[in-house]
Design a protein around this motif. Structure first.
Motif, PDB file in Angstrom:
ATOM      1  N   ASN A  64       0.867  -1.186   0.000  1.00  0.00           N
ATOM      2  CA  ASN A  64       0.000   0.000   0.000  1.00  0.00           C
ATOM      3  C   ASN A  64       0.897   1.228   0.000  1.00  0.00           C
ATOM      4  O   ASN A  64       1.235   1.772   1.048  1.00  0.00           O
ATOM      5  N   PHE A  65       1.298   1.659  -1.206  1.00  0.00           N
ATOM      6  CA  PHE A  65       2.270   2.743  -1.300  1.00  0.00           C
ATOM      7  C   PHE A  65       1.727   4.076  -0.786  1.00  0.00           C
ATOM      8  O   PHE A  65       2.504   4.974  -0.477  1.00  0.00           O
ATOM      9  N   LYS A  66       0.416   4.206  -0.685  1.00  0.00           N
ATOM     10  CA  LYS A  66      -0.157   5.446  -0.160  1.00  0.00           C
ATOM     11  C   LYS A  66       0.213   5.665   1.304  1.00  0.00           C
ATOM     12  O   LYS A  66       0.247   6.807   1.773  1.00  0.00           O
ATOM     13  N   GLU A  67       0.459   4.576   2.036  1.00  0.00           N
ATOM     14  CA  GLU A  67       0.809   4.686   3.444  1.00  0.00           C
ATOM     15  C   GLU A  67       2.268   4.328   3.706  1.00  0.00           C
ATOM     16  O   GLU A  67       2.657   4.066   4.847  1.00  0.00           O
ATOM     17  N   ALA A  68       3.093   4.330   2.685  1.00  0.00           N
ATOM     18  CA  ALA A  68       4.491   3.929   2.831  1.00  0.00           C
ATOM     19  C   ALA A  68       5.283   4.960   3.638  1.00  0.00           C
ATOM     20  O   ALA A  68       5.067   6.173   3.518  1.00  0.00           O
ATOM     21  N   LYS A  69       6.171   4.467   4.483  1.00  0.00           N
ATOM     22  CA  LYS A  69       7.127   5.274   5.248  1.00  0.00           C
ATOM     23  C   LYS A  69       6.458   6.319   6.129  1.00  0.00           C
ATOM     24  O   LYS A  69       6.979   7.415   6.312  1.00  0.00           O
ATOM     25  N   GLN A  70       5.315   5.975   6.689  1.00  0.00           N
ATOM     26  CA  GLN A  70       4.659   6.894   7.619  1.00  0.00           C
ATOM     27  C   GLN A  70       5.300   6.783   8.996  1.00  0.00           C
ATOM     28  O   GLN A  70       5.594   5.692   9.463  1.00  0.00           O
ATOM     29  N   PRO A  71       5.519   7.913   9.673  1.00  0.00           N
ATOM     30  CA  PRO A  71       6.131   7.868  11.006  1.00  0.00           C
ATOM     31  C   PRO A  71       5.168   7.281  12.029  1.00  0.00           C
ATOM     32  O   PRO A  71       3.970   7.111  11.748  1.00  0.00           O
ATOM     33  N   PRO A  72       5.658   6.951  13.217  1.00  0.00           N
ATOM     34  CA  PRO A  72       4.776   6.420  14.269  1.00  0.00           C
ATOM     35  C   PRO A  72       3.597   7.348  14.548  1.00  0.00           C
ATOM     36  O   PRO A  72       3.742   8.567  14.612  1.00  0.00           O
ATOM     37  N   SER A  73       2.423   6.736  14.701  1.00  0.00           N
ATOM     38  CA  SER A  73       1.190   7.479  14.927  1.00  0.00           C
ATOM     39  C   SER A  73       0.227   6.596  15.702  1.00  0.00           C
ATOM     40  O   SER A  73       0.532   5.443  16.021  1.00  0.00           O
ATOM     41  N   MET A  74      -0.947   7.126  16.012  1.00  0.00           N
ATOM     42  CA  MET A  74      -1.954   6.328  16.704  1.00  0.00           C
ATOM     43  C   MET A  74      -2.406   5.150  15.838  1.00  0.00           C
ATOM     44  O   MET A  74      -2.680   4.073  16.346  1.00  0.00           O
ATOM     45  N   LYS A  75      -2.485   5.360  14.546  1.00  0.00           N
ATOM     46  CA  LYS A  75      -2.919   4.297  13.635  1.00  0.00           C
ATOM     47  C   LYS A  75      -1.830   3.243  13.476  1.00  0.00           C
ATOM     48  O   LYS A  75      -2.131   2.035  13.425  1.00  0.00           O
ATOM     49  N   HIS A  76      -0.589   3.682  13.395  1.00  0.00           N
ATOM     50  CA  HIS A  76       0.556   2.773  13.253  1.00  0.00           C
ATOM     51  C   HIS A  76       1.595   3.159  14.318  1.00  0.00           C
ATOM     52  O   HIS A  76       2.463   4.004  14.061  1.00  0.00           O
ATOM     53  N   PRO A  77       1.521   2.571  15.516  1.00  0.00           N
ATOM     54  CA  PRO A  77       2.421   2.979  16.619  1.00  0.00           C
ATOM     55  C   PRO A  77       3.907   2.875  16.291  1.00  0.00           C
ATOM     56  O   PRO A  77       4.706   3.658  16.807  1.00  0.00           O
ATOM     57  N   PHE A  78       4.288   1.924  15.442  1.00  0.00           N
ATOM     58  CA  PHE A  78       5.690   1.772  15.044  1.00  0.00           C
ATOM     59  C   PHE A  78       5.943   2.335  13.654  1.00  0.00           C
ATOM     60  O   PHE A  78       7.037   2.175  13.118  1.00  0.00           O
ATOM     61  N   GLY A  79       4.952   2.982  13.058  1.00  0.00           N
ATOM     62  CA  GLY A  79       5.092   3.485  11.699  1.00  0.00           C
ATOM     63  C   GLY A  79       4.878   2.401  10.658  1.00  0.00           C
ATOM     64  O   GLY A  79       4.480   1.271  10.973  1.00  0.00           O
ATOM     65  N   THR A  80       5.158   2.750   9.408  1.00  0.00           N
ATOM     66  CA  THR A  80       5.026   1.794   8.300  1.00  0.00           C
ATOM     67  C   THR A  80       6.343   1.718   7.545  1.00  0.00           C
ATOM     68  O   THR A  80       7.175   2.637   7.605  1.00  0.00           O
ATOM     69  N   ASP A  81       6.533   0.633   6.792  1.00  0.00           N
ATOM     70  CA  ASP A  81       7.779   0.467   6.040  1.00  0.00           C
ATOM     71  C   ASP A  81       7.630   0.998   4.624  1.00  0.00           C
ATOM     72  O   ASP A  81       6.651   1.674   4.288  1.00  0.00           O
ATOM     73  N   GLU A  82       8.587   0.676   3.775  1.00  0.00           N
ATOM     74  CA  GLU A  82       8.608   1.219   2.417  1.00  0.00           C
ATOM     75  C   GLU A  82       7.473   0.694   1.545  1.00  0.00           C
ATOM     76  O   GLU A  82       7.206   1.250   0.475  1.00  0.00           O
ATOM     77  N   TYR A  83       6.799  -0.366   1.986  1.00  0.00           N
ATOM     78  CA  TYR A  83       5.669  -0.906   1.235  1.00  0.00           C
ATOM     79  C   TYR A  83       4.327  -0.568   1.879  1.00  0.00           C
ATOM     80  O   TYR A  83       3.288  -1.082   1.444  1.00  0.00           O
TER      81      TYR A  83
END
Length: 295
Positions: A64-83
Motif C-alpha cells: 500500500n504505497f499510499k501509506e508507505a514510510k509513515q512515522p509512528p502514529s496512533m494508527k501505526h504505533p511503530f510506523g510503516t515500512d517502504e511498502y
C-alpha cells in the motif's frame, strides 16, 4: 486421611524444600521477575500474533504505497515500512519466527550435546572421551557466527537452512558444559554407592548424574535463547536467513537500514524488539542461576 498424610510428607521432601527455597530467592530479585515478565509477553505474542497484531495481513504479501514510510502514529504505533506495511504487526510476527528458530535449534542441540557430554565425562580419559571432546573442541575453536555464515553461504538462503547452520555450531557448548559437570560428579559418594550396588552405566548417567546437572543446563538453555535469536537475526541481516516478505526481525533491520536516518523507525523498532527478547531471557537466565546456586 492417608492421602493427605502422603501429600504432607511429599511437600516436606528435600527436593520440594529445595524448589521452594529457589523460588523464594528468584522472586526476591526484581530483575528476575522483570525477565520472567518479558519472556511471558514474548511467548504470548509469538504464539498468537494473528489475534494480537493490529494488521495481521501485513505479515505477508501486502503493498500500500499510499501509506508507505509513515512515522509512528496512533494508527501505526511503530510506523510503516517502504511498502506501507504496519511495522508493529510485522514485529509481532517476527517474534514467532525468532522463537521458532530458538526452540528448534535448542531442541536439536541441547539433547545431542547433553548425551555426548554425559558419555564422554563418564568415560573420562578413554578413547571415547578423546574422540567426542576433540571433535567438540574443533567446533568451539571457530567463532559461532563465522561458522554459521560459512554453512549458510553454501546453502540456499532460507529459515530452514539458517536453523541447520546454527544447530551444527551449537551442540559442542552443551557437550563441554555437561562433560565438566559429569567429571566433577562421577567421584561423588552417591555415584560410587550406585556403582557398588551394581547399577548400570545407563542408570548412573541418567538417574544419578544428569538430575544433579540440570541446574547449569537450565541456566544455559535460558541464556542461549537470546544468543540463538541474535545469531539468527545476524544471518537474516546479511541475507542468509529468512527471505522477504517473511517478517523476520533481522531482515526488517537490514531492509530499514537503507532508509536511515530519515526513516529511522523502519529499522529501529525491529532492532529494539531483538534487544527486548534478549534482555528478557538474559535476566531470566541470571535469575535462575542465582536461585539455583543460592546467590
Amino acid at each position: 486421611m492417608a492421602r493427605l498424610s502422603l501429600l504432607t510428607i511429599d511437600k516436606e521432601s528435600p527436593r520440594w524444600r529445595s524448589l521452594r527455597r529457589s523460588w523464594y530467592r528468584f522472586r526476591r530479585n526484581p530483575l528476575s521477575l522483570m525477565g520472567l515478565a518479558i519472556v511471558v509477553i514474548t511467548i504470548v505474542i509469538a504464539v498468537a500474533p494473528e489475534y494480537l497484531a493490529p494488521y495481521p495481513d501485513h505479515a505477508g504479501y501486502y503493498i500500500n504505497f499510499k501509506e508507505a514510510k509513515q512515522p509512528p502514529s496512533m494508527k501505526h504505533p511503530f510506523g510503516t515500512d517502504e511498502y506501507g506495511r504496519d511495522i508493529l504487526s510485522r514485529v509481532m510476527f517476527g517474534f514467532r519466527f525468532s522463537m521458532t528458530l530458538a526452540v528448534v535449534v535448542l531442541s536439536l542441540t541441547a539433547p545431542t550435546g547433553i548425551l555426548l557430554g554425559l558419555i564422554a565425562g563418564y568415560h573420562e580419559k578413554t578413547w571415547i572421551d578423546a574422540v567426542i571432546m576433540r571433535v567438540a573442541d574443533m567446533f568451539i575453536a571457530v567463532p559461532p557466527l563465522v561458522l554459521a555464515l560459512s554453512i549458510c553461504s553454501i546453502l540456499p538462503p532460507n529459515i530452514m537452512n539458517a536453523m541447520i547452520a546454527v544447530s551444527l555450531m551449537w551442540w559442542p557448548w552443551y557437550t563441554r558444559l555437561v562433560y565438566n559437570t559429569t567429571v566433577s560428579l562421577k567421584n561423588e559418594y552417591f555415584v560410587q554407592a550406585a556403582e557398588i550396588m551394581g547399577a548400570s552405566k545407563f542408570h548412573i548417567m541418567f538417574r544419578e548424574i544428569l538430575p544433579n546437572a540440570l541446574g547449569p543446563i537450565l541456566t544455559k538453555l535460558t541464556l542461549d535463547v537470546g544468543w540463538v535469536i541474535l545469531i539468527g537475526a545476524s544471518l537474516s541481516f546479511v541475507g542468509l536467513g529468512a527471505q522477504p516478505p517473511t517478517p523476520d526481525l533481522g531482515t526488517m533491520v537490514s531492509e530499514g537500514s537503507k532508509y536511515m536516518p530519515e526513516y529511522w523507525w523502519i529499522s529501529i523498532f525491529p532492532a529494539m524488539a531483538i534487544s527486548f527478547i534478549i534482555l528478557g531471557f538474559n535476566l531470566l537466565g541470571d535469575g535462575i542461576k542465582d536461585a539455583l546456586s543460592g546467590g
